[in-house]
Design an enzyme around this catalytic site. Structure first.
Site, PDB file in Angstrom:
ATOM      1  N   ARG A 241       0.858  -1.181   0.000  1.00  0.00           N
ATOM      2  CA  ARG A 241       0.000   0.000   0.000  1.00  0.00           C
ATOM      3  C   ARG A 241       0.895   1.233   0.000  1.00  0.00           C
ATOM      4  O   ARG A 241       1.979   1.232   0.596  1.00  0.00           O
ATOM      5  CB  ARG A 241      -0.896   0.036   1.237  1.00  0.00           C
ATOM      6  CG  ARG A 241      -2.092  -0.898   1.193  1.00  0.00           C
ATOM      7  CD  ARG A 241      -3.188  -0.353   0.301  1.00  0.00           C
ATOM      8  NE  ARG A 241      -4.447  -1.038   0.491  1.00  0.00           N
ATOM      9  CZ  ARG A 241      -4.951  -1.934  -0.335  1.00  0.00           C
ATOM     10  NH1 ARG A 241      -4.271  -2.295  -1.412  1.00  0.00           N
ATOM     11  NH2 ARG A 241      -6.130  -2.489  -0.088  1.00  0.00           N
ATOM     12  N   GLU A 270      -3.395   7.727  -4.399  1.00  0.00           N
ATOM     13  CA  GLU A 270      -3.780   7.264  -5.742  1.00  0.00           C
ATOM     14  C   GLU A 270      -5.124   7.869  -6.183  1.00  0.00           C
ATOM     15  O   GLU A 270      -6.011   8.037  -5.358  1.00  0.00           O
ATOM     16  CB  GLU A 270      -3.890   5.739  -5.750  1.00  0.00           C
ATOM     17  CG  GLU A 270      -2.571   5.045  -5.479  1.00  0.00           C
ATOM     18  CD  GLU A 270      -2.720   3.527  -5.399  1.00  0.00           C
ATOM     19  OE1 GLU A 270      -3.799   3.011  -5.745  1.00  0.00           O
ATOM     20  OE2 GLU A 270      -1.758   2.875  -4.980  1.00  0.00           O
ATOM     21  N   HIS A 288      -0.808   0.732  -9.976  1.00  0.00           N
ATOM     22  CA  HIS A 288      -1.440  -0.234  -9.066  1.00  0.00           C
ATOM     23  C   HIS A 288      -2.031  -1.405  -9.850  1.00  0.00           C
ATOM     24  O   HIS A 288      -3.242  -1.647  -9.837  1.00  0.00           O
ATOM     25  CB  HIS A 288      -2.528   0.437  -8.219  1.00  0.00           C
ATOM     26  CG  HIS A 288      -2.858  -0.352  -6.975  1.00  0.00           C
ATOM     27  ND1 HIS A 288      -3.263   0.264  -5.808  1.00  0.00           N
ATOM     28  CD2 HIS A 288      -2.839  -1.686  -6.709  1.00  0.00           C
ATOM     29  CE1 HIS A 288      -3.493  -0.671  -4.889  1.00  0.00           C
ATOM     30  NE2 HIS A 288      -3.243  -1.860  -5.420  1.00  0.00           N
TER      31      HIS A 288
END
Length: 329
Positions: A241, A270, A288
């Site tokens: 993360r 993000e 991602h």
């Protein structure tokens, strides 16, 4: 907690977040499926609808199922989350209110490990730079310079040794790369050297691959002190993360030469990525995509559906999280 009870009444479910075909079409006529892609959509549901919802599919990590969201659904029994990480779900609140939470482990393990390994090699061997070199036409006039980095003289410290960490370690084993790891407790499933202290491990290796859950306990655990310990040959890969890394400290470490390079699949805010990272030539950036193949994302969606269907068929869900275990599985 006991497994869900069977009822002849139709069961109201909510798809909370992006709607995909397997989620939209995966439930029989025994279910009534409502949709809310955003928090605003959730709040626009009528009180009558919110009062009926018994199950929620949270379909992406950017959709937060926090206390404020969950408390709007008084009959909620289960939250089925898409993804192995569930720091966007308030599992503590769920446990306190008898709500089961599930995630989607295992089906994405090998995919994420593949991406971690590819990102590591791409960062070390500068594949992105080499690709641009060929496309620019420079190879026609001069030889491509040797890459500074190589997997051959590396020792990798894995931060986190769960399912995905072990899958990454297996790939490194196959590449004849020494592996050690840091976690809160030693893993019974592996024989690699365990470092209880992250700083000490960073000093002992030149490469860190981060694959720990997000949340308060791991927030900014990769900080300036860790990066300094990793040293000027250091390479950092993050497929966990974005919150796990102190992003300003990482930027400064890359700019100053405190570490050599980084490969990042996740970011603190993000889809926003700091401009400084975008301009650096010693960083590989991915949007991602750790589990983002059609085959794996379909398997994850199916597991979300299967967890909800199991619960409302009176069975235990397939993959409850540790905070909300289910008896009678």
């Amino acid at each position: 907690m006991a497994a869900g009870s069977i009822s002849s009444e139709k069961i109201d479910l909510l798809i909370y977040g992006p709607v995909r075909p397997i989620l939209e079409n995966g439930f029989s006529d025994h279910f009534v499926v409502h949709k809310a892609e955003t928090r605003g959509d959730l709040e626009r549901l009528t009180p009558a609808v919110r009062d009926k919802i018994r199950g929620v599919a949270v379909t992406y990590h950017t959709v937060r199922a926090d206390k404020d969201s969950l408390s709007q659904l008084p009959k909620l029994e289960m939250v089925a989350s898409f993804g192995v990480g569930y720091d966007h779900i308030d599992a503590k609140y769920a446990a306190e209110h008898g709500i089961i939470v599930t995630n989607t482990p295992d089906v994405l393990t090998e995919e994420v490990a593949d991406v971690a390994m590819g990102l590591l090699i791409s960062t070390l061997r500068e594949f992105i730079k080499a690709d641009r070199y060929v496309r620019s036409g420079l190879w026609q006039t001069q030889n491509y310079p040797l890459s500074v980095g190589s997997l051959r003289d590396r020792k990798v410290g894995i931060v986190g040794m769960g399912r995905i960490g072990q899958a990454i370690a297996r790939r490194l084993d196959a590449s004849l790369v020494p592996v050690v790891y840091h976690s809160r407790n030693p893993s019974k499933d592996v024989s690699y050297k365990h470092y209880p202290d992250l700083i000490e491990m960073a000093k002992a290796v030149d490469t860190l691959v981060v694959i720990v859950p997000g949340g308060a306990s791991t927030n900014k655990m990769i900080n300036a002190e860790v990066l300094k310990a990793l040293g000027p040959r250091g390479v950092l890969v993050n497929v966990a993360r974005g919150s796990v890394i102190d992003e300003p400290a990482l930027i400064q470490a890359l700019k100053s030469g405190t570490i050599l390079a980084a490969g990042l699949d996740v970011f603190a805010a993000e889809p926003n990525v700091p401009d400084e990272l975008k301009t650096m030539q010693n960083v590989v950036l991915l949007p991602h995509i750790g589990s983002a193949s059609v085959v794996t994302r379909n398997a994850m969606d199916q597991l979300v559906v299967d967890n909800l269907k199991a619960w409302f068929a009176g069975k235990a869900p397939l993959t409850p999280v540790a905070e909300t275990p289910v008896k009678g599985r």
